[in-house]
Structures are given as C-alpha cells and as structure tokens.
Design an enzyme around this catalytic site. Structure first.
Site, PDB file in Angstrom:
ATOM      1  N   LYS A  15       0.865  -1.173   0.000  1.00 23.61           N
ATOM      2  CA  LYS A  15       0.000   0.000   0.000  1.00 23.61           C
ATOM      3  C   LYS A  15       0.903   1.224   0.000  1.00 23.61           C
ATOM      4  O   LYS A  15       1.473   1.591   1.017  1.00 23.61           O
ATOM      5  CB  LYS A  15      -0.879   0.034   1.249  1.00 23.61           C
ATOM      6  CG  LYS A  15      -1.956   1.094   1.150  1.00 23.61           C
ATOM      7  CD  LYS A  15      -2.494   1.532   2.489  1.00 23.61           C
ATOM      8  CE  LYS A  15      -1.787   2.721   3.032  1.00 23.61           C
ATOM      9  NZ  LYS A  15      -1.819   3.928   2.200  1.00 23.61           N
ATOM     10  N   GLU A  62      10.540   1.684  10.301  1.00 22.81           N
ATOM     11  CA  GLU A  62      11.396   2.868  10.399  1.00 22.81           C
ATOM     12  C   GLU A  62      10.482   4.049  10.607  1.00 22.81           C
ATOM     13  O   GLU A  62       9.583   4.301   9.803  1.00 22.81           O
ATOM     14  CB  GLU A  62      12.212   3.027   9.130  1.00 22.81           C
ATOM     15  CG  GLU A  62      13.239   1.937   9.058  1.00 22.81           C
ATOM     16  CD  GLU A  62      14.533   2.394   8.440  1.00 22.81           C
ATOM     17  OE1 GLU A  62      15.357   1.527   8.186  1.00 22.81           O
ATOM     18  OE2 GLU A  62      14.715   3.609   8.212  1.00 22.81           O
ATOM     19  N   CYS A 118      13.272  11.452   6.803  1.00 24.53           N
ATOM     20  CA  CYS A 118      13.291  10.961   8.188  1.00 24.53           C
ATOM     21  C   CYS A 118      14.643  11.136   8.832  1.00 24.53           C
ATOM     22  O   CYS A 118      14.750  11.258  10.042  1.00 24.53           O
ATOM     23  CB  CYS A 118      12.876   9.499   8.199  1.00 24.53           C
ATOM     24  SG  CYS A 118      13.869   8.499   7.099  1.00 24.53           S
ATOM     25  N   GLU A 175       9.126  16.403  16.071  1.00 22.91           N
ATOM     26  CA  GLU A 175       9.585  16.340  14.688  1.00 22.91           C
ATOM     27  C   GLU A 175       8.727  17.282  13.839  1.00 22.91           C
ATOM     28  O   GLU A 175       7.503  17.202  13.876  1.00 22.91           O
ATOM     29  CB  GLU A 175       9.425  14.898  14.188  1.00 22.91           C
ATOM     30  CG  GLU A 175       9.875  14.695  12.761  1.00 22.91           C
ATOM     31  CD  GLU A 175       9.564  13.285  12.248  1.00 22.91           C
ATOM     32  OE1 GLU A 175       8.467  12.760  12.526  1.00 22.91           O
ATOM     33  OE2 GLU A 175      10.425  12.713  11.559  1.00 22.91           O
TER      34      GLU A 175
HETATM   35  P1  NAD Z   1       1.939   7.944   8.493  1.00 25.88           P
HETATM   36  O1  NAD Z   1       2.357   7.027   9.578  1.00 25.88           O
HETATM   37  O2  NAD Z   1       0.765   8.784   8.749  1.00 25.88           O
HETATM   38  O3  NAD Z   1       1.645   7.157   7.130  1.00 25.88           O
HETATM   39  C1  NAD Z   1       2.556   6.240   6.561  1.00 25.88           C
HETATM   40  C2  NAD Z   1       1.770   5.151   5.833  1.00 25.88           C
HETATM   41  O4  NAD Z   1       0.964   4.432   6.768  1.00 25.88           O
HETATM   42  C3  NAD Z   1       0.800   5.674   4.787  1.00 25.88           C
HETATM   43  O5  NAD Z   1       0.792   4.796   3.685  1.00 25.88           O
HETATM   44  C4  NAD Z   1      -0.540   5.644   5.502  1.00 25.88           C
HETATM   45  O6  NAD Z   1      -1.635   5.555   4.626  1.00 25.88           O
HETATM   46  C5  NAD Z   1      -0.392   4.390   6.336  1.00 25.88           C
HETATM   47  N1  NAD Z   1      -1.255   4.340   7.530  1.00 25.88           N
HETATM   48  C6  NAD Z   1      -1.745   5.384   8.240  1.00 25.88           C
HETATM   49  N2  NAD Z   1      -2.483   4.928   9.280  1.00 25.88           N
HETATM   50  C7  NAD Z   1      -2.453   3.570   9.226  1.00 25.88           C
HETATM   51  C8  NAD Z   1      -3.003   2.531  10.023  1.00 25.88           C
HETATM   52  N3  NAD Z   1      -3.726   2.783  11.104  1.00 25.88           N
HETATM   53  N4  NAD Z   1      -2.775   1.246   9.675  1.00 25.88           N
HETATM   54  C9  NAD Z   1      -2.005   0.958   8.599  1.00 25.88           C
HETATM   55  N5  NAD Z   1      -1.449   1.908   7.805  1.00 25.88           N
HETATM   56  C10 NAD Z   1      -1.659   3.199   8.112  1.00 25.88           C
HETATM   57  O7  NAD Z   1       3.239   8.798   8.189  1.00 25.88           O
HETATM   58  P2  NAD Z   1       3.342  10.073   7.257  1.00 25.88           P
HETATM   59  O8  NAD Z   1       2.902  11.252   8.012  1.00 25.88           O
HETATM   60  O9  NAD Z   1       2.709   9.809   5.960  1.00 25.88           O
HETATM   61  O10 NAD Z   1       4.919  10.089   7.028  1.00 25.88           O
HETATM   62  C11 NAD Z   1       5.771  10.908   7.753  1.00 25.88           C
HETATM   63  C12 NAD Z   1       6.429  10.190   8.905  1.00 25.88           C
HETATM   64  O11 NAD Z   1       7.157   9.077   8.431  1.00 25.88           O
HETATM   65  C13 NAD Z   1       7.441  11.029   9.641  1.00 25.88           C
HETATM   66  O12 NAD Z   1       7.293  10.863  11.027  1.00 25.88           O
HETATM   67  C14 NAD Z   1       8.778  10.488   9.211  1.00 25.88           C
HETATM   68  O13 NAD Z   1       9.827  10.696  10.096  1.00 25.88           O
HETATM   69  C15 NAD Z   1       8.465   9.064   8.992  1.00 25.88           C
HETATM   70  N6  NAD Z   1       9.389   8.470   8.052  1.00 25.88           N
HETATM   71  C16 NAD Z   1      10.339   7.634   8.518  1.00 25.88           C
HETATM   72  C17 NAD Z   1      11.260   7.088   7.641  1.00 25.88           C
HETATM   73  C18 NAD Z   1      12.334   6.161   8.112  1.00 25.88           C
HETATM   74  O14 NAD Z   1      12.939   5.515   7.280  1.00 25.88           O
HETATM   75  N7  NAD Z   1      12.587   6.075   9.391  1.00 25.88           N
HETATM   76  C19 NAD Z   1      11.225   7.397   6.303  1.00 25.88           C
HETATM   77  C20 NAD Z   1      10.246   8.262   5.872  1.00 25.88           C
HETATM   78  C21 NAD Z   1       9.323   8.787   6.752  1.00 25.88           C
END
Ligand code: NAD
Length: 539
Positions: free
Chosen positions: A203, A276, A310, A408
């Site tokens: 997804k 991550e 990130c 963050e």
């Molecule tokens: P998010 O957690 O809101 O969403 C990430 C993914 O999870 C999306 O595809 C979303 O649709 C899905 N999702 C949301 N709720 C869900 C649930 N309840 N069950 C299953 N899937 C669900 O994150 P975001 O705001 O889109 O991304 C930004 C965050 O991601 C920041 O905190 C950033 O630091 C982190 N990030 C970390 C890394 C890493 O490698 N450590 C890399 C990129 C981003």
C-alpha cells in the site's frame, strides 16, 4: 490516521474528482497516470481519489480506493504466484534485479517526472531516489545468492551430524510506505523481500501511488512474474489494516504514532514486523571544523527533500566559540537556496508535499516566534511558487517550552543551539525520544568517531549529514528508541524476510554411539569420553 487518510475519509471525495481541473502542463500527462491506475489491484467500480500535485495544485490523476476484500484477493494471488517464485533459483531472481537496475536508470526521466509531480520535491532529490534504487537492486542481487545459500552449522557431534541452516521465504510480505520517498520507501524493501523469494502486497501512501506503480511495472519488464507484486491503493486504516491482518511479515515506514498501532496488530497475529519511524536528528559541530564545508553539509543535511526526510537534521549544536560565525554563514547560504516548481534540474528546494505538512511547519514556526525564537533565515511561505512552498528556515534562541524543541517538524525548519562542552552537546543530542540518525562535523575524524559512538542513534555520519551511512547498503540502517524496530539494508535487511530452518542429518554411526539402547551405563561412559575429546576440537 495520516492527513491523506483524513482527506480520503471526506465525503466530498466524489465531488472533488468531478470538479478536478485538467492538468495544465505537468509531466506525465493524464493518459499515463490513467494507464498506471489501471494496474492497481482493486475491483472495478470502487470509489476513486483524485491525486493533486503539490507543485501546482493540479489534479494529475486518480486511483481507486481499495477495500479489505481487495487486499484479500491481492494476497491470495500473490501467494499463488509466490509458490513458484520461491522455487526459482536465487541467481535467476537476482538477475531480475540487475535488469531492473538498468531499466530504472534508462527510464529515469519519466520516473523523475512522476516523483516530482506527486511529491513536489526538487528534481535533484528525486534523482537521489533513482540512484538509491539502482544501488539497492545491485547490492541485493549480489548479496542474495551468497546470503541465502544454506550455511553449514557446527553440531554437537561434528562428523556424526551434518547440520545446515536454510533461509525459507516468509511467504507474502506486506509493505506500507509513506509519501516522502515514493520510489525508495515503496520499492527498496520490496527488492529485498522479492529476491528472498517472497510475494509482496504493498500500500503506497495515498498521495503518491504512481511512482510505485511504474517501478513495479519496470520490475515486471525485468522478469518478475506477473501477479507476484500486488499494489492496493486506499486509506491506511482500511487497506493498511487488512494487509497487516493477512500477510506473513509487515514492513512499515512512517510516523511513530502509526508504527505503534501497526506493531500492536502484528503482535496480535504473531507475525514479524519491522518499522522505520520518526526522528529529531541532531548535528554536533566542534570548534575545529572547516566552516565552508560544514555550512554546505548542513544546508543539505537540513533542507534536502524540503526537509521531509526521516534522517534529515532538525537540531544543530555548535561550539559557542564559532556559533556566531557559523550562524551568519549558514543563514546566508540558506537564504541563497533556490526554490522552484520546475520539472528540471536547477531548484535546490521544492514544495512541501501537502497542506498538512505546510500547516505543521507554520504551527511550529509561529509557536517558536511567539515564545521568543529568532528567525535568522527564511521564515515565510511562498505561495507565488506553488500552494505548499515555504522558505527553508533557521531559528536561534529556541527554548524547551517551544514545540520545535522536541517534536519532529518533518519540514525545512532547523534550530541552532550553542554549547560550551562536548559532554553537554552529547547530552542534549541524546535528550530525545528518537534515535534515528545523527551527524558530527569536526576537524578530527578520530574525535568525530569517538563522539559518534556516544550518540544514541541507529546511524551517525561524521562530516556528512545522512548520505554516507544510508548509502553504505552493506550496513544496517534503522532507529533506536522510538525511531524504529529492526533494520533495513545489509544482510539483516534481507534475512528478516526469511525464516531460518535448521536441517540436521544424523549418520548411522551417530545412531550407534549416541543412543542409550539396552546399555544406558555404557552409553553414559561412552558419551562422557566423546564430550571430553570434543573439547579439544578447534571449534
Ligand atoms: P503515516 O504514519 O501517517 O503514514 C505512513 C503510511 O501508513 C501511509 O501509507 C498511511 O496511509 C499508512 N497508515 C496510516 N495509518 C495507518 C493505520 N492505522 N494502519 C495501517 N497503515 C496506516 O506517516 P506520514 O505522516 O505519511 O509520514 C511521515 C512520517 O514518516 C514522519 O514521522 C517520518 O519521520 C516518517 N518516516 C520515517 C522514515 C524512516 O525511514 N525512518 C522514512 C520516511 C518517513
């Protein structure tokens, strides 16, 4: 729930699609995104979501919103194809990756257009994604045949029992990825899972589905069996949840908050999980640095990918003896960064990816200014460039009561703090719930390594912001504390998609020596002797 999910949940969705204006010049055209949308593994007639480009606010396409039934069908189909794929020799699986390596480089222009159109980043940072794909594909193609080969293991009775560890694919791996690196974070983990013999159901984030769809198409062109990878678009709470409920391992990249929810679900099913998550990454700058090099490095470390990385730096701790000089030069360099929405090389900073991202940045900035922080560079939105553009911004005089101090931002906003002793700098760098990445700039690499070892972060870069550790694909990458569970990259990033299976073969002689039979006392004597002798074996 992510901002995009909230948007999807809106009942205005259907209207949004109907009223969407036609694209006015962004690449790719609507014909291409419509073609890609047909590759989504979702049943006909589902509700659809318009995908809006953060570069211009134009609608660039639409995708169907999947349901739990769609995920069930996708997992079943991937599982069916995976049974054959698991029997395909590892070298043949690896050869697919090497062909993909060439294809992604050959098709880079169209992939860069897609990444920019759906994410809004400057082209140079989109190129980083293409580069990363190529080296990841090459790395795992080379590693897999070696790492997945059955490994002889030392038995208690060498020569009498022959034991090997095998690596069996998990089955179908579920991948849930965010919007900030639509290519890298959707495909790199899939590359490792696939070469290990798994199927994948993914997804991608609701805002950035097209890059992933095109990349998987290229993987199929490279020889991946059709149906092995299934892409299901839709809200995380529905599609993401269904993926966790039906796959054999879950890889998640995203926020710490969502990570916690997903971890609980995976734990309930007793399936493996790695994640991550977020970061509030520090950089420490010692007094003996080359200032020009440090300023340039810090600008990239903080503002690459519009700070939506990130592992990007959001806190800079600088020795107070050079804090004034560093801040002035850094502010000047940040003011000179070129912003732009062009789908060409040139701009150094692109758009933020969504209104939610711009709102978060504005909220942190306003709160900090109201509580006495000083803006030394940037500070303003730039709507004339595009709806979500904002100047890269540098703050000083940040205090612990400000949200930006600990939370963050995930945007182009960094705070500078002077320090008096290195112990104080390390203590402040570690004073966070996160532990993803860190950076140390110093004139003495040996000193840099010693400081690095005292920072609680999964990766630490000396005289670099993030790319040295990230691009060392042979080394594990991931977060300590609230920044993650498990690692990607390296052997661990491959073997986590397998089950270890121990196969031990016992010889006839072992049967004779190792069984009590009708003479348990003789057996105990015999065995004691063997054990005593075994102590003198080299291993
Ligand atoms: P998010 O957690 O809101 O969403 C990430 C993914 O999870 C999306 O595809 C979303 O649709 C899905 N999702 C949301 N709720 C869900 C649930 N309840 N069950 C299953 N899937 C669900 O994150 P975001 O705001 O889109 O991304 C930004 C965050 O991601 C920041 O905190 C950033 O630091 C982190 N990030 C970390 C890394 C890493 O490698 N450590 C890399 C990129 C981003």
């Amino acid at each position: 729930m992510s901002a995009t999910d909230t948007e999807i949940a809106s009942s205005e969705l259907a209207d949004e699609v109907q009223e969407a204006p036609l694209p006015a010049g962004l690449r790719p055209g609507r014909m291409e995104t419509d073609r890609l949308a047909r590759r989504v593994n979702v049943a006909e007639g589902r509700e659809r979501k318009a995908i809006t480009s953060p570069l211009t606010g134009e609608v660039i396409g639409e995708v169907p919103l999947g349901t739990a039934e769609d995920v069930a069908a996708a997992v079943a189909e991937s599982r069916r194809v995976q049974r054959r794929w698991a029997q395909t020799p590892v070298k043949e699986r690896a050869a697919v990756l090497l062909r993909y390596h060439d294809l992604i480089l050959d098709h880079q222009d169209e992939v860069l257009d897609l990444i920019q159109a759906e994410n809004g980043k400057a082209r140079v940072w989109a190129f980083e994604e293409v580069l990363d794909q190529a080296i990841t594909a090459r790395y795992y193609a080379r590693l897999a045949p070696r790492a997945l080969r059955p490994t002889p293991r030392l038995s208690a009775m060498p020569g009498l029992i022959s034991t090997r560890e095998h690596h069996v694919p998990k089955g179908v791996v579920g991948i849930i990825s965010p919007w900030n690196y639509p290519l890298v974070l959707a495909i790199s983990d899939a590359i490792a899972a696939l070469v290990a013999g798994n199927g994948v159901v993914i997804k991608p984030d609701s805002q950035t589905p097209f890059t992933a769809l095109r990349a998987f198409e290229l993987l199929e062109e490279a020889g991946l069996p059709e149906g092995l990878v299934q892409v299901v678009t839709g809200p995380g709470t529905k599609v993401g949840t269904a993926i966790i409920e039906s796959t054999d391992y879950v890889m998640f990249t995203g926020s710490t908050e969502t990570g916690r929810t997903i971890a609980a679900q995976a734990a309930g099913r007793l399936v493996g999980f790695s994640a991550e998550l977020g970061g509030k990454n520090p950089m420490i700058i010692t007094s003996d640095v080359d200032l020009d090099r440090t300023v340039e490095g810090a600008a990239t470390a903080c503002f690459a990918n519009t700070g939506q990385l990130c592992i990007s730096i959001e806190r800079i701790y600088v020795d107070q003896s050079i804090a004034g000089a560093f801040t002035n030069r850094f502010a000047k360099r940040v003011e000179s960064l070129k912003l732009g929405a062009e789908q060409e090389y040139g701009p150094e900073v692109g758009a933020l990816a969504s209104k939610a991202q711009l709102d978060k940045l504005t909220e942190h900035l306003t709160d900090a200014e109201e509580k006495g922080a000083r803006v030394v560079a940037g500070g303003k939105p730039r709507p004339e460039l595009g709806p979500f553009f904002h100047e890269p911004t540098v703050l000083t005089d940040v205090t612990p009561d400000m949200a930006v101090h600990r939370e963050e931002t995930f945007g182009p906003l960094v705070s500078i703090y002077p320090f008096t002793t290195i112990d104080e700098a390390i203590e402040q760098a570690n004073d966070t719930e996160y532990g993803l990445n860190a950076s140390v700039y110093t004139g003495d690499a040996k000193k840099g390594k010693a400081i690095a070892a005292r920072i609680m972060a999964g990766t630490v870069n000396v005289n670099d912001g993030y790319s040295s550790a990230w691009s060392t694909l042979d080394a594990p990458m991931g977060g300590m504390k609230q920044s993650g569970v498990g690692r990607r990259h390296g052997r661990e990033g491959l073997l986590k998609y397998t089950e270890s299976q121990t196969i031990a073969v016992r010889t006839a002689l072992a049967e004779k020596l190792q069984t009590p039979g009708t003479d348990p006392a003789g057996y105990a004597k015999r065995f004691s002797k063997i054990i005593r002798l075994s102590k003198h074996l080299p291993r």
